[in-house]
Design a protein around this motif. Structure first.
Motif, PDB file in Angstrom:
ATOM      1  N   SER A 175      76.104 -37.040  73.982  1.00  0.00           N
ATOM      2  CA  SER A 175      74.888 -37.608  74.592  1.00  0.00           C
ATOM      3  C   SER A 175      73.696 -36.678  74.385  1.00  0.00           C
ATOM      4  N   GLU A 176      73.943 -35.364  74.512  1.00  0.00           N
ATOM      5  CA  GLU A 176      72.846 -34.402  74.325  1.00  0.00           C
ATOM      6  C   GLU A 176      72.316 -34.485  72.892  1.00  0.00           C
ATOM      7  N   VAL A 177      73.244 -34.533  71.939  1.00  0.00           N
ATOM      8  CA  VAL A 177      72.846 -34.481  70.531  1.00  0.00           C
ATOM      9  C   VAL A 177      72.194 -35.810  70.096  1.00  0.00           C
TER      10      VAL A 177
ATOM     11  N   ASP B 226      66.122 -27.790  73.202  1.00  0.00           N
ATOM     12  CA  ASP B 226      67.004 -27.549  74.357  1.00  0.00           C
ATOM     13  C   ASP B 226      68.187 -28.506  74.332  1.00  0.00           C
ATOM     14  N   GLU B 227      67.913 -29.784  74.021  1.00  0.00           N
ATOM     15  CA  GLU B 227      68.995 -30.783  74.043  1.00  0.00           C
ATOM     16  C   GLU B 227      70.049 -30.424  72.993  1.00  0.00           C
ATOM     17  N   GLY B 228      69.594 -29.951  71.830  1.00  0.00           N
ATOM     18  CA  GLY B 228      70.553 -29.495  70.806  1.00  0.00           C
ATOM     19  C   GLY B 228      71.394 -28.345  71.345  1.00  0.00           C
ATOM     20  N   GLY B 229      70.747 -27.419  72.062  1.00  0.00           N
ATOM     21  CA  GLY B 229      71.465 -26.290  72.669  1.00  0.00           C
ATOM     22  C   GLY B 229      72.491 -26.772  73.694  1.00  0.00           C
ATOM     23  N   HIS B 230      72.106 -27.775  74.495  1.00  0.00           N
ATOM     24  CA  HIS B 230      73.051 -28.304  75.492  1.00  0.00           C
ATOM     25  C   HIS B 230      74.289 -28.852  74.784  1.00  0.00           C
ATOM     26  N   GLY B 231      74.053 -29.555  73.675  1.00  0.00           N
ATOM     27  CA  GLY B 231      75.195 -30.091  72.911  1.00  0.00           C
ATOM     28  C   GLY B 231      76.108 -28.954  72.454  1.00  0.00           C
TER      29      GLY B 231
ATOM     30  N   GLU C  97      67.153 -26.129  82.513  1.00  0.00           N
ATOM     31  CA  GLU C  97      66.331 -26.658  81.418  1.00  0.00           C
ATOM     32  C   GLU C  97      65.965 -28.126  81.663  1.00  0.00           C
ATOM     33  N   GLU C  98      66.903 -28.877  82.252  1.00  0.00           N
ATOM     34  CA  GLU C  98      66.601 -30.287  82.546  1.00  0.00           C
ATOM     35  C   GLU C  98      65.438 -30.398  83.529  1.00  0.00           C
ATOM     36  N   SER C  99      65.337 -29.409  84.401  1.00  0.00           N
ATOM     37  CA  SER C  99      64.266 -29.451  85.382  1.00  0.00           C
ATOM     38  C   SER C  99      62.903 -29.332  84.681  1.00  0.00           C
TER      39      SER C  99
HETATM   40 FE   FE2 Z   1      70.114 -32.028  78.093  1.00  0.00          FE
END
Ligand code: FE2
Ligand code: FE2
Length: 337
Positions: free
Chosen positions: A61-63, A91-96, A174-176
């Motif tokens: 989902s993040e990616v 950031d989203e790539g990092g979360h993945g 990071e989501e914040s």
């Molecule tokens: Fe995320």
């Protein structure tokens, strides 16, 4: 971050079955004591599999979530907005990456996880199968979609599986930022011209219901919820999280001067919560099963990006192998001398 190799495995001696796995009672007792389960600990096979499914879906989902917003990086209305959006998508790539690593600590192979995504076997959050038609959508995604993600993910910081819980702490911080940058985009549009405010309203009209669907089916229809609760993976039910999200978001929409597209939305003093209208579960299941507005486009884009990056991965592996071979030959020359 994902290994504590100096820790000794917690085997709960005397409470294991013939395969050396903890009995259900012993494992549930650890969960009840609020102990974190670590990668080297014995755990029931069903717990391990369930976590791999959940964490890998979360990683996907993040990616995939990078795609709808990545679509607007070149069209952001100012340099500042472009920088913020770039940082957010990164950031989203990092979360993945954290999450794929967390799933690997359970023995999952990254290649298998990526294959499952690319073949359409693995699921990811259905929200990313909706199109981003206007710049206002980038604001709405940050405000509502990342806002809903925080609501879902904060309880995961207390998840029983250590690596997942720890990854969530950083992800939530990071989501914040993502939620605030989205709210700021929508606020700027609402304080702008009538046409800009209209753009924000139209975007909220499209994203409101899909965002509420992000919390998943009703608890009574949720296949995995009961077991995930018992194992301390899930701490708050889908319906309770959805209600909290509605309660928090209604005043924010009022502050912006926007209307949420639900004629049944109304404060219920008796319950101390907002009542809201029924969700379109047919649409939810249609999108989950692959027939949303952008499912095919998202998967094609992911597969194409993976193929385009193949040479980079192969070059990195070849470089590492050459480096290792050189280190061995230098070491043997030293021994020979
Ligand atoms: Fe995320
Ligand atoms: Fe985010």
């Amino acid at each position: 971050m994902y290994t504590q190799s100096l820790d000794l495995p917690n085997t709960d001696a005397g409470n294991t079955d013939s395969a050396g796995l903890p009995t259900e009672a012993a494992f549930l007792a650890r969960i009840a004591r609020d102990e974190k389960i670590e990668p080297q600990d014995a755990m029931p096979e069903a717990y391990r599999k369930s976590l791999i499914r959940q964490i890998s879906q979360h990683a996907h989902s993040e990616v995939v979530g990078m795609l709808p917003e990545g679509n607007w990086i070149t069209r952001a209305p100012s340099l500042k907005r472009k920088e913020i959006l770039l940082a957010k998508v990164q950031d989203e790539g990092g979360h993945g990456l954290y999450l794929y690593s967390a799933a690997e600590t359970l023995g999952a192979s990254r290649d298998d996880m990526i294959d499952a995504l690319h073949s359409g076997k693995a699921k990811y959050s259905s929200i990313f199968n909706y199109p981003t038609d206007s710049w206002a959508d980038i604001g709405t995604i940050g405000w509502l979609v990342d806002g809903a993600a925080i609501m879902n993910q904060v309880p995961l910081c207390r998840c029983s599986y250590g690596p997942y819980a720890r990854a969530m702490i950083r992800v939530c911080k990071e989501e914040s930022f993502h939620q605030r940058q989205g709210f700021d985009i929508v606020r700027a549009l609402c304080e702008g011209t009538p046409a800009q405010k209209q753009l924000a309203q139209e975007s909220v009209n499209r994203w409101w219901w899909p965002t509420l669907m992000m919390f998943g089916p009703h608890d009574s229809d949720s296949e995995h919820s009961g077991q995930a609760n018992a194992w301390g993976i899930k701490r708050i039910s889908n319906d309770d999280l959805r209600q909290t999200f509605v309660d928090v978001t209604v005043p924010q929409a009022a502050f912006l001067g926007l209307t949420l597209p639900d004629p049944l939305l109304e404060w219920n003093a008796e319950r101390g919560h907002y009542d809201f209208g029924p969700l379109d579960w047919d649409e939810f299941w249609r999108v989950v099963r692959g027939d949303g507005p952008c499912n095919a486009e998202r998967l094609n884009d992911r597969v194409e990006a993976f193929e385009k990056g193949r040479w980079v991965r192969e070059a990195a592996v070849a470089h590492a192998a050459r480096h290792a071979a050189r280190a061995v030959s230098i070491a043997s020359e030293k021994i020979a001398a």
